[in-house]
Scaffold this motif. Structure first.
Motif, PDB file in Angstrom:
ATOM      1  N   GLN A  85       0.825  -1.207   0.000  1.00 22.39           N
ATOM      2  CA  GLN A  85       0.000   0.000   0.000  1.00 22.39           C
ATOM      3  C   GLN A  85       0.861   1.260   0.000  1.00 22.39           C
ATOM      4  O   GLN A  85       0.582   2.225  -0.727  1.00 22.39           O
ATOM      5  N   GLY A  86       1.944   1.252   0.782  1.00 26.15           N
ATOM      6  CA  GLY A  86       2.847   2.393   0.798  1.00 26.15           C
ATOM      7  C   GLY A  86       3.500   2.616  -0.545  1.00 26.15           C
ATOM      8  O   GLY A  86       3.717   3.758  -0.965  1.00 26.15           O
ATOM      9  N   ILE A  90       9.185  14.134   3.587  1.00 17.93           N
ATOM     10  CA  ILE A  90       8.210  14.910   4.354  1.00 17.93           C
ATOM     11  C   ILE A  90       7.265  13.989   5.138  1.00 17.93           C
ATOM     12  O   ILE A  90       6.797  14.351   6.222  1.00 17.93           O
ATOM     13  N   SER A  91       7.017  12.790   4.619  1.00 16.85           N
ATOM     14  CA  SER A  91       6.204  11.826   5.383  1.00 16.85           C
ATOM     15  C   SER A  91       6.988  11.318   6.590  1.00 16.85           C
ATOM     16  O   SER A  91       6.409  11.087   7.659  1.00 16.85           O
ATOM     17  N   TYR A  92       8.288  11.145   6.424  1.00 21.84           N
ATOM     18  CA  TYR A  92       9.130  10.726   7.554  1.00 21.84           C
ATOM     19  C   TYR A  92       9.097  11.775   8.668  1.00 21.84           C
ATOM     20  O   TYR A  92       9.128  11.436   9.859  1.00 21.84           O
ATOM     21  N   GLY A  99       7.566   6.608   3.477  1.00 19.32           N
ATOM     22  CA  GLY A  99       8.116   7.598   4.391  1.00 19.32           C
ATOM     23  C   GLY A  99       7.579   7.467   5.797  1.00 19.32           C
ATOM     24  O   GLY A  99       8.353   7.442   6.768  1.00 19.32           O
ATOM     25  N   ASN A 100       6.248   7.362   5.962  1.00 16.80           N
ATOM     26  CA  ASN A 100       5.737   7.255   7.330  1.00 16.80           C
ATOM     27  C   ASN A 100       5.966   5.868   7.925  1.00 16.80           C
ATOM     28  O   ASN A 100       5.949   5.708   9.146  1.00 16.80           O
ATOM     29  N   MET A 101       6.215   4.862   7.085  1.00 15.06           N
ATOM     30  CA  MET A 101       6.624   3.566   7.619  1.00 15.06           C
ATOM     31  C   MET A 101       8.009   3.682   8.265  1.00 15.06           C
ATOM     32  O   MET A 101       8.268   3.082   9.307  1.00 15.06           O
TER      33      MET A 101
END
Length: 279
Positions: A77-78, A218-220, A233-235
């Motif tokens: 999904q990411g 930016i997600s990180y 990134g958010n993972m």
């Protein structure tokens, strides 16, 4: 580009092992990311706290995260989110850069001066900090992120197309089109812009890698794609506190970002050589 030139470019790309391997890798990765969820049907949002931070197994090939969510499902999904955002942002930047560069190269005088000074001014602004500020102000939904990345990364495309337009503007077939009474818009769209296809393709290929890297960054930082939706990134952001106890949570999305960006950069270099026989 004529069929003969396309065939020649393809043959030159085949003779370059690294760019061709990158192309094969990217095709396989995109197929896995967009077709994989139809085969691997575990929900990426389904939590199971009793099975959190599991090692890879037959039930969970890449293990589970801190909430017990299947890591493979979230990686797929990411990948969809990161790749779609990267491609869309690249498309936006190429369209803006193409319009600005072609217009500035074709029309002299104040139009050229204003557009190229605008391009130089945008290049002087640290784009990443501008992106962070814009995301903070306008929100972090995917459409906003695409538009912001596209609006802050068109300048290199504009500079390339500007040079190509100046080069082809003085070509004999363009002068012949002027001589028979063709309009400026027709000459630009029919005779000049098709000659820039190679440069646009190379810029687009490199732009996808930049856009994916920017979205991941930016997600990180927590300003990009927001949970429960996954992005690479958010993972990485979620995995940072488990880097010593469950390193795989950071390794898989980090490796995905690295390999995709490298592959697009290698492919861009190969396309540059393949589309320009003089090299």
């Amino acid at each position: 580009m004529t069929p003969r030139r396309r065939t020649g470019a393809w043959q030159r790309l085949l003779r370059q092992p690294l760019p061709f391997a990158s192309l094969v890798f990217l095709i396989g990765l995109h197929a896995a990311v967009f077709v994989g969820p139809r085969l691997w049907t575990i929900s990426p949002q389904a939590t199971d706290p009793l099975n959190a931070l599991l090692d890879p197994s037959t039930e969970h090939p890449l293990g589970t995260d801190e909430l017990g969510r299947d890591e493979l499902a979230r990686l797929l999904q990411g990948g969809q989110v990161s790749l779609v955002v990267g491609f869309s942002a690249m498309l936006a930047s190429v369209i803006v850069g193409l319009l600005v560069g072609a217009t500035a190269g074709f029309y002299a005088g104040p139009t050229r001066a204003v557009l190229m000074r605008l391009t130089d001014a945008m290049l002087a602004i640290p784009s990443f900090f501008l992106i962070l500020a814009a995301v903070t102000v306008f929100g972090a939904n995917p459409v906003t992120i695409v538009l912001i990345i596209g609006a802050t990364s068109w300048m290199p495309v504009a500079r390339v197309i500007f040079g190509e337009t100046l080069r082809w503007k003085t070509a004999e077939f363009v002068q012949a089109a002027w001589a028979v009474g063709a309009s400026g818009v027709y000459v630009l769209a029919r005779h000049i812009l098709p000659q820039t296809v190679g440069s646009v393709v190379v810029s687009a290929t490199l732009g996808i890698g930049f856009a994916i890297l920017t979205e991941s960054a930016i997600s990180y930082l927590g300003l990009g794609i927001q949970p429960p939706n996954a992005s690479w990134g958010n993972m990485l952001q979620n995995a940072q506190q488990y880097v010593f106890t469950a390193a795989a949570l950071a390794v898989f999305p980090g490796a995905a970002v690295t390999l995709v960006v490298l592959a697009y950069n290698f492919l861009g270099d190969g396309l540059r050589d393949a589309l320009d026989p003089r090299l």
